[in-house]
Scaffold this active site. Structure first.
Site, PDB file in Angstrom:
ATOM      1  N   ASP A  75     -42.899 -26.479 -42.829  1.00  0.00           N
ATOM      2  CA  ASP A  75     -41.929 -26.946 -43.831  1.00  0.00           C
ATOM      3  C   ASP A  75     -42.415 -26.488 -45.197  1.00  0.00           C
ATOM      4  O   ASP A  75     -43.426 -25.776 -45.291  1.00  0.00           O
ATOM      5  CB  ASP A  75     -41.753 -28.474 -43.751  1.00  0.00           C
ATOM      6  CG  ASP A  75     -40.313 -28.885 -44.069  1.00  0.00           C
ATOM      7  OD1 ASP A  75     -39.840 -28.539 -45.168  1.00  0.00           O
ATOM      8  OD2 ASP A  75     -39.661 -29.520 -43.229  1.00  0.00           O
ATOM      9  N   HIS A  82     -36.418 -24.593 -45.881  1.00  0.00           N
ATOM     10  CA  HIS A  82     -37.674 -25.336 -45.707  1.00  0.00           C
ATOM     11  C   HIS A  82     -38.832 -24.374 -45.408  1.00  0.00           C
ATOM     12  O   HIS A  82     -39.628 -24.619 -44.513  1.00  0.00           O
ATOM     13  CB  HIS A  82     -37.526 -26.386 -44.598  1.00  0.00           C
ATOM     14  CG  HIS A  82     -36.696 -27.570 -45.027  1.00  0.00           C
ATOM     15  ND1 HIS A  82     -37.090 -28.448 -46.011  1.00  0.00           N
ATOM     16  CD2 HIS A  82     -35.487 -28.002 -44.597  1.00  0.00           C
ATOM     17  CE1 HIS A  82     -36.170 -29.386 -46.171  1.00  0.00           C
ATOM     18  NE2 HIS A  82     -35.178 -29.132 -45.340  1.00  0.00           N
ATOM     19  N   GLU A 139     -30.472 -27.704 -44.035  1.00  0.00           N
ATOM     20  CA  GLU A 139     -30.659 -27.791 -45.485  1.00  0.00           C
ATOM     21  C   GLU A 139     -31.116 -26.464 -46.103  1.00  0.00           C
ATOM     22  O   GLU A 139     -32.152 -26.417 -46.775  1.00  0.00           O
ATOM     23  CB  GLU A 139     -31.675 -28.899 -45.802  1.00  0.00           C
ATOM     24  CG  GLU A 139     -31.184 -30.268 -45.340  1.00  0.00           C
ATOM     25  CD  GLU A 139     -32.159 -31.400 -45.650  1.00  0.00           C
ATOM     26  OE1 GLU A 139     -31.689 -32.468 -46.056  1.00  0.00           O
ATOM     27  OE2 GLU A 139     -33.367 -31.239 -45.467  1.00  0.00           O
TER      28      GLU A 139
HETATM   29  C1  ACM Z   1     -33.353 -33.184 -41.457  1.00  0.00           C
HETATM   30  O1  ACM Z   1     -33.550 -34.400 -41.547  1.00  0.00           O
HETATM   31  N1  ACM Z   1     -33.316 -32.416 -42.550  1.00  0.00           N
HETATM   32  C2  ACM Z   1     -33.100 -32.546 -40.170  1.00  0.00           C
END
Ligand code: ACM
Ligand code: ZN
Length: 537
Positions: A193, A265, A329
């Site tokens: 991440d 991410h 995201e």
């Molecule tokens: C997430 O909680 N962004 C998958």
């Protein structure tokens, strides 16, 4: 230990297999198990109230399945109590006529206990039930009963984010021990991440050398005036350690599904290899939480070469057929301003950046499929068109999961409500450790039904199960991880294992109270733990 292979007593086996599943609610339950088994009955016609089992107990193994039964015996034995003078035996059998391959029948007999699994996995679950029963009775006492049991869902998962905070190999094993105790069978390991890349990739050493560490960490939640702790944080798992964890999980019949986040991410990866971004960087591994605009560039072939190399090393380490590629995201800001990304869109006839994300995931999927594996991604991978063979993890509610199941794709349900265990579990948050927010109490986890309304039985069959997610922005220690995960993990385990007709929240709470002695004995922190107050002198 004496492991003896005896001739299987046909009469006994026939008797075992004649026991059929039915509603256990009205039955007298001799032991408070989590998750609740499908059928429990106190055995009659036995002339002993209990038997004692320990490391001196003799094992008798099914001669037709000696290797598999031997593995279960070797797993069970060290967990039995030493120093018990026991004449009772433990017989382990595998019989494919047990209705469910992952089911088992556990039966008390005058001579000892007999566990029959539908497969080695079923036998293992029977052994886990035996351990829970013993641990609730001084570690060695077993009362006379019959349990006939099988799981409802195939994917009974727990996730752990090791990027936001790093946890040691020993801590990961403690986490896996919890999954095993509750008969959960998938560990979704969120390895990369923005705040840390945690898996050694031999071809790209900077991923862990640079991306495995951040300079400091935000104190509290993000705000206008952010304060940082000034302490370097990080760590990573070597490939040898990853293999060790995968093997430890496999011994507990847990599949480890690795997650490598893309295209978003990805700040930790870009800190190591900034040339894979749209702007070229430079970047630092993120020190605060949220969604960051710098993501992998979808216009550069170099990005795909890098990611497929990374995935090749990852796929070689994990036997799991599923490979989680994230997909959530991913802001499109950089792609909109990037000449390479725009050129890619033009050349591939993509109408917007959502279609570019879909192109990205499909290109990765093609590579993963060529290696005989399947991608799974967060529900954003539906946007711009779902990759042909992808499975979907539905987190922004259940709509994504419903759409995917209707389109004939496998689905794992993990909606924020109630499957995000980083949310508070009480409304009285003042005395709670800081959490990301939200409210997912135990009763709402327990009441969760993974099959959404409105699906036909054929569509519902695509719902593999569900999982609880533990994002660790606000969990700097493993004690805090288990505080947030427990007891909600036990409630979700029952949702996923036990048929609805055998579930009851009031009964669950009573069983949980007894079960807490096991958590206490094993030193797990959990919500609702009674901590002895220091006496005032
Ligand atoms: C997430 O909680 N962004 C998958
Ligand atoms: Zn770009």
């Amino acid at each position: 230990m004496f492991i003896k292979t005896s001739a299987v007593q046909t009469a006994l086996l026939t008797c075992l297999l004649s026991v059929t599943l039915f509603n256990s609610k009205a039955q007298l339950r001799p032991a408070p198990l989590l998750p609740n088994p499908q059928f429990t009955e106190l055995s009659r016609f036995v002339d002993q109230n209990f038997i004692r089992l320990g490391q001196s107990s003799e094992f008798e193994l099914d001669p037709l399945n000696e290797t598999a039964c031997g593995r279960v015996a070797s797993f069970l034995l060290p967990q039995l109590k030493p120093g018990i003078d026991s004449a009772a035996s433990i017989t382990l059998l595998i019989d494919t006529s047990v209705k469910h391959p992952d089911g088992y029948i556990l039966r008390y007999s005058r001579e000892g206990v007999v566990i029959t699994g539908g497969s080695e996995t079923g036998l293992h679950y029977g052994a886990m039930t035996l351990l829970q029963l013993l641990q609730q009775n001084d570690g060695s006492i077993l009362y006379p009963f019959t349990i006939v049991d099988e799981p409802r869902f195939a994917w009974r998962g727990m996730h752990l984010d090791v990027s936001r905070h790093f946890f040691t190999v020993a801590e990961i094993k403690r986490y896996l021990d919890l999954l095993a105790m509750y008969k959960m069978n998938v560990f979704h390991w969120h390895l990369t991440d923005d705040q840390g890349w945690r898996i050694e990739i031999k071809k790209y050493p900077l991923l862990t050398q640079v991306g495995g560490y951040r300079d400091e960490t935000l104190i509290g939640r993000p705000s206008k005036k952010m304060k940082f702790d000034g302490k370097r944080h990080g760590g990573f798992y070597t490939q040898a350690q990853v293999r060790e964890i995968v093997a430890y999980a496999a011994e507990r019949h847990i599949l480890v599904v690795p997650e490598i986040e893309m295209p978003g991410h990805s700040r930790a990866a870009l800190a190591a290899y900034p040339q894979l971004s749209c702007t070229g960087g430079p970047f630092k591994t993120a020190t605060s939480w949220g969604v960051f605009e710098d993501v992998f560039c979808a216009g550069k072939d170099e990005t795909f070469d890098f990611l497929t190399d990374v995935l090749d090393e990852v796929m070689a380490l994990f036997p799991s057929q599923f490979v989680h590629i994230g997909g959530d995201e991913c802001p499109k800001t950089r792609w909109k301003a990037c000449a390479a990304c725009q050129k890619r869109m033009q050349e591939a006839g993509l109408k917007d950046e959502h279609e570019l994300q879909s192109y990205f995931i499909k290109r990765i999927e093609k590579h993963v499929n060529q290696k005989g594996k399947i991608i799974i991604g967060w529900d954003e991978i539906l946007e711009g068109g779902l990759a042909p063979n992808a499975a979907v993890m539905s987190w922004r509610g259940t709509e994504g999961g419903v759409a995917a199941a209707k389109a004939g794709h496998y689905v794992v349900m993990s909606p924020g409500k109630p499957c995000y265990f980083d949310h508070y579990q009480t409304k009285k948050t003042k005395k709670e450790p800081l959490a990301i927010g939200g409210y997912n109490p135990l009763d709402s986890v327990y009441a969760y039904e993974p099959i959404p309304a409105g699906l036909t039985p054929a569509q519902a069959a695509y719902i593999l199960g569900a999982q609880g997610n533990v994002w660790t922005e606000y969990m700097p220690t493993f004690d805090q991880v288990t505080y947030m995960a427990l007891p909600r993990m036990a409630a979700l385990a029952e949702v996923l294992w036990t048929y609805p007709e055998n579930k009851d929240f009031e009964d669950f709470k009573k069983r949980l109270e007894v079960h807490k002695t096991i958590l206490d004995a094993r030193g797990y922190n959990y919500h609702g733990k009674v901590v002895a107050k220091k006496s005032k002198k």
